[in-house]
Structures are given as structure tokens and as C-alpha cells.
Design an enzyme around this catalytic site. Structure first.
Site, short mmCIF file in Angstrom:
data_model
loop_
_atom_site.label_atom_id
_atom_site.label_comp_id
_atom_site.label_asym_id
_atom_site.label_seq_id
_atom_site.Cartn_x
_atom_site.Cartn_y
_atom_site.Cartn_z
N PRO A 242 0.77 -1.26 0.00
CA PRO A 242 0.00 0.00 0.00
C PRO A 242 0.80 1.30 0.00
O PRO A 242 0.79 2.05 0.97
CB PRO A 242 -0.85 -0.14 1.26
N CYS A 243 1.42 1.59 -1.12
CA CYS A 243 2.17 2.84 -1.24
C CYS A 243 1.25 4.06 -1.20
O CYS A 243 1.70 5.16 -0.90
CB CYS A 243 3.01 2.83 -2.52
N HIS A 244 -0.04 3.85 -1.45
CA HIS A 244 -1.00 4.96 -1.39
C HIS A 244 -1.17 5.49 0.03
O HIS A 244 -1.68 6.59 0.23
CB HIS A 244 -2.35 4.54 -1.97
#
Length: 172
Positions: A140-142
């Protein structure tokens, strides 16, 4: 001696107006496109990171990945339980593994992520590694934002990043 060519299996996930391409090796999920990316984007990544790989469409090989991704997008899944095949430098992989520990519905700043990977002065390098994440959403880079709470660069565009955060109940 025979050279055994590595295989990359791919398929698609369609959800609302998004079409995502997923790819996996026999080890695990290795790439996910975002809504603004195409099968060509996936093919280019494979050429660079798994040269000589044989790509084939095979939904049966991607079933568990597709199912969990759709469950997440529907708001039915908060944690992924999937094998991953992370292809990057040692530093990049350390950043990507750290991303998997950011809980659903929470965010961290790039500065905090640099502290987590024990490279407090490497904030820009952490941002670059975050941007090179080949498995967005699942890794989850978001969930990484500026220390001032604002959204910063995202391969899929800030609107997609904001939508993913909204899905998790984060006001961006």
C-alpha cells in the site's frame, strides 16, 4: 544444460470504471497496474525486471490475487494474504516490506517511512522507492503522504490515491 525460461502469468481485474492488470510468477504476485496504465506498461516492466520471461494470460493462475483485490475494492478485505515476488534493490524491497506494515485506514509520512527502514536521512530515496513499487494497492504505497498531511506523487495519479484512501476511510 537447458535454460529454463521464467514464466509470468497475467490477467485483469475490472472494478467499476477501473481495469487493472495483474502479473505473477510461480513465486507470487510481481506486478499490478493502476487504472491509467495498460498491458504495455506491464510488458515493459517484465522486460526490464524479468528479462527473457515468457508472458501468458492465465486467469486460473491469478485467481487468488484477483479475488482478494476485488474484495479490497468492495471494502470487504483489509489485509492481503498473498505470496509476493518483490523485484528490486535491497533498499527498495526494504521500503516495500515496510509499506505492508502500514495498517488499513492509516497513513505514514515519507519521513516516518524513512525512520522505519532505519534510513532517516534518505527521505527522498524512500519516496523514489515508494514510487517504484511494482505492486500498488496490495503493497500500500498509497498510504504514504507528505508530513504536512497532503497527498504527493502517485504513479496512478493523485485522484486514484485519494480514492484508495477514501475507500479506507482516510480523508485526504
Amino acid at each position: 544444460m537447458r535454460n529454463i525460461q521464467e514464466r509470468v502469468y497475467w490477467s485483469t481485474v475490472s472494478y467499476n470504471n477501473w481495469q487493472l492488470y495483474l502479473a505473477a510468477t510461480d513465486i507470487g504476485l510481481c506486478y499490478v497496474t493502476l487504472p491509467n496504465e495498460s498491458l504495455d506498461t506491464l510488458g515493459q516492466w517484465v522486460q526490464i525486471h524479468i528479462p527473457e520471461a515468457w508472458m501468458t494470460e492465465d486467469a486460473s493462475k491469478l485467481g487468488q490475487y484477483q479475488d482478494q483485490l476485488v474484495e479490497y475494492l468492495r471494502g470487504e478485505r483489509r489485509v492481503f494474504a498473498l505470496p509476493l515476488d518483490l523485484r528490486g534493490t535491497t533498499f527498495q524491497v526494504s521500503v516495500w516490506k515496510a509499506l505492508t506494515h502500514i495498517p488499513y485506514g492509516e497513513t505514514r509520512s515519507y519521513t516516518e517511512l524513512a525512520m522505519i527502514v532505519k534510513r532517516p536521512k534518505a527521505v527522498r530515496a524512500v519516496g523514489t522507492a515508494n514510487g517504484a513499487n511494482p505492486i500498488p494497492i496490495i503493497v500500500p504505497c498509497h498510504r504514504v503522504i507528505g508530513k504536512d498531511g497532503t497527498l504527493h506523487g502517485f504513479r496512478g495519479g493523485l485522484d486514484v490515491k485519494a480514492e484508495l484512501l477514501r475507500l479506507e476511510g482516510v480523508q485526504a
